[in-house]
Write an enzyme that holds these catalytic residues in place. Structure first.
Site, PDB file in Angstrom:
ATOM      1  CG  HIS A 312       0.946   5.008   0.986  1.00 22.27           C
ATOM      2  ND1 HIS A 312       0.261   5.689   0.015  1.00 22.27           N
ATOM      3  CD2 HIS A 312       0.964   5.805   2.074  1.00 22.27           C
ATOM      4  CE1 HIS A 312      -0.111   6.861   0.496  1.00 22.27           C
ATOM      5  NE2 HIS A 312       0.289   6.958   1.752  1.00 22.27           N
ATOM      6  CG  ASP A 370       2.591   6.860   9.824  1.00 22.38           C
ATOM      7  OD1 ASP A 370       2.884   7.987  10.223  1.00 22.38           O
ATOM      8  OD2 ASP A 370       1.528   6.591   9.244  1.00 22.38           O
TER       9      ASP A 370
HETATM   10  N1  CMC Z   1       1.104  -5.927   5.994  1.00 25.58           N
HETATM   11  C1  CMC Z   1       0.764  -7.073   5.362  1.00 25.58           C
HETATM   12  N2  CMC Z   1       0.031  -7.101   4.226  1.00 25.58           N
HETATM   13  C2  CMC Z   1      -0.366  -5.925   3.713  1.00 25.58           C
HETATM   14  C3  CMC Z   1      -0.038  -4.694   4.320  1.00 25.58           C
HETATM   15  C4  CMC Z   1       0.733  -4.728   5.500  1.00 25.58           C
HETATM   16  N3  CMC Z   1       1.062  -3.586   6.113  1.00 25.58           N
HETATM   17  N4  CMC Z   1      -0.577  -3.682   3.601  1.00 25.58           N
HETATM   18  C5  CMC Z   1      -1.195  -4.243   2.573  1.00 25.58           C
HETATM   19  N5  CMC Z   1      -1.069  -5.613   2.623  1.00 25.58           N
HETATM   20  C6  CMC Z   1      -1.574  -6.583   1.650  1.00 25.58           C
HETATM   21  C7  CMC Z   1      -3.066  -6.784   1.814  1.00 25.58           C
HETATM   22  O1  CMC Z   1      -3.360  -7.855   2.668  1.00 25.58           O
HETATM   23  C8  CMC Z   1      -3.502  -7.044   0.395  1.00 25.58           C
HETATM   24  O2  CMC Z   1      -3.217  -8.398   0.079  1.00 25.58           O
HETATM   25  P1  CMC Z   1      -4.202  -9.229  -0.906  1.00 25.58           P
HETATM   26  O3  CMC Z   1      -4.115  -8.543  -2.230  1.00 25.58           O
HETATM   27  O4  CMC Z   1      -3.629 -10.605  -0.899  1.00 25.58           O
HETATM   28  O5  CMC Z   1      -5.568  -9.148  -0.301  1.00 25.58           O
HETATM   29  C9  CMC Z   1      -2.574  -6.182  -0.450  1.00 25.58           C
HETATM   30  O6  CMC Z   1      -1.402  -6.020   0.364  1.00 25.58           O
HETATM   31  C10 CMC Z   1      -3.147  -4.820  -0.797  1.00 25.58           C
HETATM   32  O7  CMC Z   1      -3.613  -4.216   0.412  1.00 25.58           O
HETATM   33  P2  CMC Z   1      -4.902  -3.302   0.509  1.00 25.58           P
HETATM   34  O8  CMC Z   1      -5.361  -3.267   1.916  1.00 25.58           O
HETATM   35  O9  CMC Z   1      -5.881  -3.710  -0.549  1.00 25.58           O
HETATM   36  O10 CMC Z   1      -4.271  -1.909   0.079  1.00 25.58           O
HETATM   37  P3  CMC Z   1      -4.850  -0.503   0.418  1.00 25.58           P
HETATM   38  O11 CMC Z   1      -4.291   0.389  -0.599  1.00 25.58           O
HETATM   39  O12 CMC Z   1      -6.326  -0.572   0.560  1.00 25.58           O
HETATM   40  O13 CMC Z   1      -4.244  -0.201   1.872  1.00 25.58           O
HETATM   41  C11 CMC Z   1      -2.939   0.648   3.633  1.00 25.58           C
HETATM   42  C12 CMC Z   1      -3.230   0.691   2.123  1.00 25.58           C
HETATM   43  C13 CMC Z   1      -1.949   1.776   3.998  1.00 25.58           C
HETATM   44  C14 CMC Z   1      -4.237   0.879   4.429  1.00 25.58           C
HETATM   45  C15 CMC Z   1      -2.346  -0.745   3.993  1.00 25.58           C
HETATM   46  O14 CMC Z   1      -1.138  -0.945   3.294  1.00 25.58           O
HETATM   47  C16 CMC Z   1      -2.129  -0.908   5.505  1.00 25.58           C
HETATM   48  O15 CMC Z   1      -3.060  -1.275   6.204  1.00 25.58           O
HETATM   49  N6  CMC Z   1      -0.866  -0.642   5.994  1.00 25.58           N
HETATM   50  C17 CMC Z   1      -0.586  -0.660   7.412  1.00 25.58           C
HETATM   51  C18 CMC Z   1      -1.092   0.627   8.045  1.00 25.58           C
HETATM   52  C19 CMC Z   1      -0.205   1.803   7.742  1.00 25.58           C
HETATM   53  O16 CMC Z   1       1.023   1.724   7.848  1.00 25.58           O
HETATM   54  N7  CMC Z   1      -0.846   2.931   7.400  1.00 25.58           N
HETATM   55  C20 CMC Z   1      -0.130   4.209   7.177  1.00 25.58           C
HETATM   56  C21 CMC Z   1      -0.236   4.697   5.775  1.00 25.58           C
HETATM   57  S1  CMC Z   1       0.911   6.030   5.459  1.00 25.58           S
HETATM   58  C22 CMC Z   1       0.340   7.348   6.403  1.00 25.58           C
HETATM   59  C23 CMC Z   1      -0.926   7.904   5.914  1.00 25.58           C
HETATM   60  O17 CMC Z   1      -1.008   8.345   4.740  1.00 25.58           O
HETATM   61  O18 CMC Z   1      -1.870   8.011   6.698  1.00 25.58           O
END
Ligand code: CMC
Length: 435
Positions: A312, A370
């Site tokens: 998240h 989720d």
């Molecule tokens: N699985 C594997 N690696 C992950 C995941 C994951 N679900 N989420 C983040 N990472 C890694 C990512 O690859 C990155 O690694 P590095 O620093 O080596 O590049 C690091 O963790 C930080 O990720 P980010 O994408 O920079 O973080 P963000 O804050 O931009 O993304 C997120 C947040 C929710 C989009 C992401 O965690 C994600 O894609 N999760 C899966 C989708 C999901 O479950 N979304 C629902 C969110 S809760 C409901 C809502 O509020 O809508």
């Protein structure tokens, strides 16, 4: 209550100490203070740069507070766990919209007003028939909610607080009807009208699962679980869809159009679409013995696969909503007599392995709201394509509360971010014959 105070200044220096800049520091009631950069461009000719808004507060708000490190979520000062346990969705709606929990008389009046706005303009049923039967229900939601502004002209004057509140009530009240109709249309069943003797959650279940030949048997446990799912999704501060609603509203667009914009944003798999993506992922994994393989894929930098339902932007701890959702999941499966649900087993194994894996620990990736909601919704009989629709239904109150807060803010301006331009500098036009 909304309060912010200027508590001091931060000084930035560029190159040598002759070139320093002092910026005001503003504190809210709790949480990180903000550096006020509003005059930065006028004073220095510089913009701030923050793609994805990881360090930017786009507004001040008194509705929802999140402490992502501690895993805390509060609406108007009340913790989500307490609201989920002791309150109901109508009370939470009132709280988000009006700032305080209602007393009994206020609650009765609010519930009555919402209940008596649940019917849709009959002509809207024609609108549905224009969609293909196999359309994704989120596509239908974006279209139908946007179209409400064509049907309810008497609540689109955004300068009138009464019209703004009527539009807000209409949106909260009609969303379950619109969502249930999207479902009915996709399965080829007749639309079911709302029933005023039922609660908000019961009514939604009734409109979704009843057929004229047979009324849906409402279970109090299931209705309570549905209500709790709505509470858990009601608002979540300045997330992508809420920010979209605010940005759309900042131009003076009508509330129905703004909420349609929010629904469009919510649809994406990184946001509301994640609950659908979790179920698709669990189906793809298929069995417990393949969990390690998918954990490895999620950790592989060269593989775009991510564990859906994990991670998240704000929570670097357990999402407090995920804990309540997990509990609700057990209650629902128990009520439905579903024992040894393979998807739940798989989800629990995945959760256990991920929570103990160095990659997930180091990156502070925990299950989010989720992760479990999809399993519950599937057990209740919703197809995966409806999962995000339910999220949109529940989040509508948060969107309208945030939109109202913005509209009431005298310092509100059109949202207009700037950019760091990286394209060509000026160059001469080349005639088509010479390209
Ligand atoms: N699985 C594997 N690696 C992950 C995941 C994951 N679900 N989420 C983040 N990472 C890694 C990512 O690859 C990155 O690694 P590095 O620093 O080596 O590049 C690091 O963790 C930080 O990720 P980010 O994408 O920079 O973080 P963000 O804050 O931009 O993304 C997120 C947040 C929710 C989009 C992401 O965690 C994600 O894609 N999760 C899966 C989708 C999901 O479950 N979304 C629902 C969110 S809760 C409901 C809502 O509020 O809508």
């Amino acid at each position: 209550m909304s309060s912010s105070t200027v508590t001091g200044n931060v000084t930035l220096s560029e190159g040598n100490d002759d070139n320093t800049l002092s910026l005001p520091l503003i504190a809210g009631t709790v949480g990180p203070s903000v550096i006020d950069v509003r005059k930065l461009y006028a004073d220095t000719g510089h913009f701030t740069y923050d793609p994805g808004f990881t360090s930017t507060a786009s507004c001040d708000s008194a509705i929802t507070y999140i402490d992502g490190d501690k895993g805390i979520l509060m609406h108007r000062g009340y913790k989500i766990e307490e609201l989920a346990e002791k309150s109901d969705f109508m009370e939470v709606c009132y709280l988000l919209l009006k700032g305080e929990l209602p007393n009994q008389a206020q609650k009765d009046k609010f519930t009555h007003d919402i209940t008596y706005h649940t019917m849709l303009h009959e002509q809207l049923t024609q609108f549905y028939r224009g969609f293909r039967r196999d359309a994704h229900p989120m596509a239908v939601m974006v279209g139908v909610v946007g179209a409400l502004s064509a049907f309810y002209h008497d609540s689109t004057d955004i300068t009138d607080p009464t019209q703004r509140m009527i539009a807000s009530y209409r949106l909260i009240a009609k969303m379950p009807t619109i969502a249930a109709m999207a479902y009915k249309y996709s399965v080829g069943q007749p639309f079911i009208y709302p029933s005023n003797e039922l609660s908000y959650a019961e009514n939604f279940l009734h409109m979704t699962f009843s057929v004229p030949a047979e009324r849906y048997k409402l279970s109090p446990v299931i209705a309570r679980a549905m209500d709790r799912i709505f509470i858990l999704h009601a608002d979540h501060e300045q997330n992508a869809s809420t920010s979209t609603v605010r940005l759309a509203g900042s131009s003076g667009a009508n509330p129905f159009a703004c909420i349609a914009a929010g629904i469009a944003c919510l649809w994406g798999p990184a946001h509301g679409g994640a609950n659908e993506a979790v179920l698709n992922m669990l189906n793809q994994i298929g069995s417990v013995d393949r969990v390690q393989e998918f954990i490895a894929k999620a950790k592989d930098k060269n593989d775009p696969f991510r564990l859906m339902g994990f991670g998240h932007r704000v929570y670097k701890n357990y999402d407090p909503r995920a804990k309540v959702m997990q509990q609700t999941c057990y209650e629902v499966l128990d009520e439905l007599g579903i024992k040894d649900e393979p998807m739940l087993k798989l989800a629990m194994e995945l959760e256990k392995i991920a929570l103990n894996d160095e990659y997930f620990i180091e990156k502070k990736l925990f299950p989010n709201v989720d992760f479990y909601s999809g399993i519950i919704l599937q057990a209740l009989g919703f197809p995966t394509s409806m999962f995000t629709v339910l999220f949109a239904l529940a989040r509508t109150v948060g969107w309208v509360a945030q939109w109202n807060e913005m509209m009431e803010d005298p310092s509100q301006k059109i949202g207009r971010p700037r950019q760091l331009y990286t394209g060509y500098t000026e160059r001469p036009f080349v005639d088509i014959s010479k390209r």
